[in-house]
Design a protein around this motif. Sequence first.
Motif, PDB file in Angstrom:
ATOM      1  N   THR A 142       0.843  -0.485   0.148  1.00  7.42           N
ATOM      2  CA  THR A 142       0.059   0.284   0.006  1.00  7.42           C
ATOM      3  C   THR A 142       1.008   1.228   0.231  1.00  7.42           C
ATOM      4  OG1 THR A 142       0.125  -0.134   2.452  1.00  7.42           O
ATOM      5  CG2 THR A 142      -2.507  -0.708   1.490  1.00  7.42           C
ATOM      6  N   GLU A 158       4.490  -0.862   3.450  1.00  9.07           N
ATOM      7  CA  GLU A 158       2.945  -1.010   4.557  1.00  9.07           C
ATOM      8  C   GLU A 158       2.410  -2.279   3.167  1.00  9.07           C
ATOM      9  OE1 GLU A 158       1.487   1.823   7.281  1.00  9.07           O
ATOM     10  OE2 GLU A 158       0.640   1.747   5.148  1.00  9.07           O
ATOM     11  N   LEU A 159       2.187  -3.110   4.285  1.00  9.69           N
ATOM     12  CA  LEU A 159       1.618  -4.484   3.453  1.00  9.69           C
ATOM     13  C   LEU A 159       0.034  -3.931   3.537  1.00  9.69           C
ATOM     14  CD1 LEU A 159       3.438  -7.385   3.759  1.00  9.69           C
ATOM     15  CD2 LEU A 159       4.131  -5.339   1.607  1.00  9.69           C
ATOM     16  N   SER A 160      -0.974  -4.804   2.420  1.00  8.37           N
ATOM     17  CA  SER A 160      -2.462  -4.292   2.177  1.00  8.37           C
ATOM     18  C   SER A 160      -2.662  -5.188   3.757  1.00  8.37           C
ATOM     19  CB  SER A 160      -2.724  -5.248   1.361  1.00  8.37           C
ATOM     20  OG  SER A 160      -3.996  -5.655   1.832  1.00  8.37           O
ATOM     21  N   GLU A 161      -3.927  -5.379   4.678  1.00  5.22           N
ATOM     22  CA  GLU A 161      -4.087  -5.838   5.793  1.00  5.22           C
ATOM     23  C   GLU A 161      -4.015  -7.759   5.309  1.00  5.22           C
ATOM     24  OE1 GLU A 161      -5.873  -2.531   5.989  1.00  5.22           O
ATOM     25  OE2 GLU A 161      -8.080  -3.551   6.087  1.00  5.22           O
ATOM     26  N   GLU A 188      -2.271  -9.225   3.304  1.00 11.27           N
ATOM     27  CA  GLU A 188      -0.983 -10.135   3.100  1.00 11.27           C
ATOM     28  C   GLU A 188      -0.539 -10.668   4.724  1.00 11.27           C
ATOM     29  OE1 GLU A 188       0.582 -11.049   0.487  1.00 11.27           O
ATOM     30  OE2 GLU A 188      -0.790  -9.094  -0.893  1.00 11.27           O
TER      31      GLU A 188
END
Lengths: 116, 226
Positions: A25, A109-112, A114
């Motif tokens: 993200t 920052e990764l998507s929730e 992941e």
Amino acid sequence: MHELSISEDILDLVEKAVGPDTEVTSVHLTLGPLSGISADALRFCFGEVTQLRTLGSPELVIDETTARVHCCDCDLDYESRDFLDGCPRCHSLNRRILSGREFTVDWVELSEDEDA
Amino acid sequence: MPEVKSQKKSVKVLSPVMAKNDEIALRNRRLLEARGVFAINIIGSPGSGKTTLLEAMAKHLGKSMVVIEGDVQTRRDAQRIERAGCLAYQIETHGACHLDAQAVSQALDHLDLGSEQCRILVIENVGNLICPSSYDLGEHLKVGFLSVPEGDDKILKYPSLFSRISVLVLNKIDLLPYLPFDTERAVLECRSLNDRVRMFQTSGKTGDGVEDFCKFLLAKRAEVLE
């Protein structure tokens, strides 16, 4: 524009860190004023290049830092972005630049959805 | 109903963006050192006189100098160097505004690096004061190149380059009597970005200062390689 190939390099580093086909993200960079890179050009190119990859549509978040400078005449440490003006206290250009070349990918920052 | 806050996951990367280029640059530098080659990277605007200076340098270093020419297109500069008696390899970037370590690595494959001819490698970068500054090519010396007609106010306009160079060459000094170029100001501003910079004043046209610059390069080579 070399910010295009640099955007590819940034995404290569991200992919190495999180693996391909990962929904990212945001990508967080530090960019110093002596890096030789235009933040605006980088944002533009990054947006274009992410469309050709499988890492989602991450926002590029750039922390544009100032350079730390030491005045060799009055010993003041100060910050500068453009190096045009001398020391804010004694106006001398007799100085040593201590930092300002930073150009790093710090974290993503990764998507929730992941797993980190 | 309470709002569920989404948990975003963070992953540290902590890598210089130029890591890939710098890794190749380091390999280039090690290869050059292993073969006894001292490399310089000359960065300056189009028309500042880089190629003309190399033609003048060929008179002093011709038998020990090899040139990698970087241009967007044409072999014109490599052909000029060849006519001046030096070996030259032309890189045509076809759009890229700078050379990078990978392009130089590929060029090195075409040079006989261990030969007597190849003691000093001059890499003439694509004419540009901005983009080449970010790319280590594997050189031992980064040379900033400014010519008198460009004006004495240019150095602080391009801090990324002029803060990184070890040597500043001020070229076309034969034009100093005709143009309002304040050499002291240029030196002061360059030193304000880079207190260790060494300056040479040259004219590719008349040859003034060229021998001194060539002697400096040979001395630097001895210092770095021997």
